[in-house]
Design an enzyme around this catalytic site. Structure first.
Site, short mmCIF file in Angstrom:
data_model
loop_
_atom_site.label_atom_id
_atom_site.label_comp_id
_atom_site.label_asym_id
_atom_site.label_seq_id
_atom_site.Cartn_x
_atom_site.Cartn_y
_atom_site.Cartn_z
N CYS A 119 73.24 48.56 -6.07
CA CYS A 119 74.52 48.85 -5.50
C CYS A 119 74.73 48.22 -4.29
O CYS A 119 74.02 48.38 -3.24
CB CYS A 119 74.60 50.54 -5.24
SG CYS A 119 76.19 50.83 -4.63
N GLU B 129 77.61 36.90 -22.80
CA GLU B 129 79.07 37.36 -22.58
C GLU B 129 79.65 38.01 -24.08
O GLU B 129 80.93 37.85 -24.20
CB GLU B 129 80.02 36.62 -21.72
CG GLU B 129 79.86 36.06 -20.52
CD GLU B 129 79.69 36.98 -19.47
OE1 GLU B 129 80.08 38.03 -19.65
OE2 GLU B 129 79.15 36.76 -18.40
N SER C 262 73.49 42.27 -12.96
CA SER C 262 72.25 43.07 -13.29
C SER C 262 70.97 42.26 -14.00
O SER C 262 69.95 42.61 -14.42
CB SER C 262 72.64 44.27 -14.35
OG SER C 262 72.83 43.68 -15.55
P1 ADP Z 1 74.62 39.23 -15.03
O1 ADP Z 1 74.56 38.18 -16.22
O2 ADP Z 1 74.01 40.49 -15.58
O3 ADP Z 1 76.19 39.23 -14.46
P2 ADP Z 1 72.88 37.28 -13.63
O4 ADP Z 1 71.96 37.12 -14.42
O5 ADP Z 1 73.99 36.11 -13.86
O6 ADP Z 1 73.68 38.87 -13.98
O7 ADP Z 1 72.50 37.08 -12.29
C1 ADP Z 1 71.51 37.99 -11.60
C2 ADP Z 1 71.48 37.75 -10.35
O8 ADP Z 1 72.61 37.93 -9.50
C3 ADP Z 1 70.21 38.21 -9.35
O9 ADP Z 1 69.20 37.74 -9.79
C4 ADP Z 1 70.68 37.84 -8.18
O10 ADP Z 1 70.23 36.69 -7.55
C5 ADP Z 1 72.13 37.96 -8.02
N1 ADP Z 1 72.93 39.10 -7.53
C6 ADP Z 1 73.99 39.10 -6.84
N2 ADP Z 1 74.40 40.39 -6.50
C7 ADP Z 1 73.22 41.14 -7.00
C8 ADP Z 1 73.35 42.57 -6.91
N3 ADP Z 1 74.29 43.41 -6.29
N4 ADP Z 1 72.45 43.39 -7.53
C9 ADP Z 1 71.44 42.38 -8.29
N5 ADP Z 1 71.35 40.91 -8.12
C10 ADP Z 1 72.37 40.52 -7.85
MG MG Z 2 76.11 37.28 -17.20
#
Ligand code: ADP
Ligand code: MG
Length: 206
Positions: free
Chosen positions: A148, A92, A22
């Protein structure tokens, strides 16, 4: 308001939550970079068990990164905290013990800006670790959303698609995908995103 870019003379807590993918880590890094532009000394911590992309950096799924110190317990922050630090970033947060709550409170009470990113819910859509309490006590909560992988709508859930049944199973695309409320399944489902042109009918029914 998703962000507080102006100078904060007093301490406070900001929480960035949402499902996997997200953009929590991206948003955390963006806020920390802006603090650096404001010449505010920052320090970044992450749980030692998150070594998915890097051991010494907080890194997003699309590979933006900021250097960080891996720690096991939240109260180790005190041993590493520099007197000059004005902004503390933690990624995290859900992987830390409940002690993260009092550490965040004490840092904010001492006048530091504390920015914590973490999963609000686990792979069974249950509140995750210290994050729900942090959301309650924080001055600011930003809820991020992914897309999604089944239908393209707003995703609020983290679907587990591999690995164990335990609450903690560190991974990224190999074990997880973002899903909306409708397409989320509270069990290990087969991956949708890895099967090209698959229709919605192919996901498991609850
Ligand atoms: P989080 O820390 O919330 O897991 P990140 O900031 O590491 O998320 O990564 C966000 C990035 O993940 C987005 O900018 C996009 O490039 C990628 N991404 C991969 N799959 C998805 C998805 N289903 N929806 C939105 N972004 C996604
Ligand atoms: Mg993360």
């Amino acid at each position: 308001m998703s962000e507080f870019s102006y100078f904060q003379a007093r301490g406070w807590i900001e929480v960035i939550v949402g499902s996997m993918f997200s953009g929590k880590t991206e948003e955390l890094i963006r806020r920390l970079r802006r603090a650096e532009f404001a010449r505010l000394p920052i320090q970044v911590f992450k749980p030692i068990l998150d070594d998915r992309y890097s051991q010494t950096e907080v890194m997003s799924h699309n590979k933006s990164a900021i250097s960080s110190l891996p720690i096991e317990r939240a109260d180790e922050i005190w041993a590493h905290l520099s007197p000059e630090t004005k902004v503390v970033g933690i990624d995290e947060g859900q992987f830390f013990d409940e002690g993260l709550v009092s550490v965040a409170q004490d840092l904010a009470d001492r006048g530091l800006r504390v920015i914590i990113a973490g999963l609000d819910t686990d792979w069974q859509a249950k509140p995750f670790g210290p994050i729900p309490t942090l959301m309650a006590i924080a001055e600011s909560v930003s809820k991020q959303h992914a897309v999604c992988v089944v239908c393209g709508n707003t995703a609020s859930r983290t679907q587990r698609t591999g690995g164990s049944n335990g609450q903690v199973e560190v991974g990224a695309h190999e074990n997880y995908e973002a899903r909306c409320r409708e397409h989320f399944r509270p069990f290990i489902d087969k991956p949708h995103s890895l099967i090209p042109n698959e229709t919605e009918n192919s996901i498991s029914t609850p």
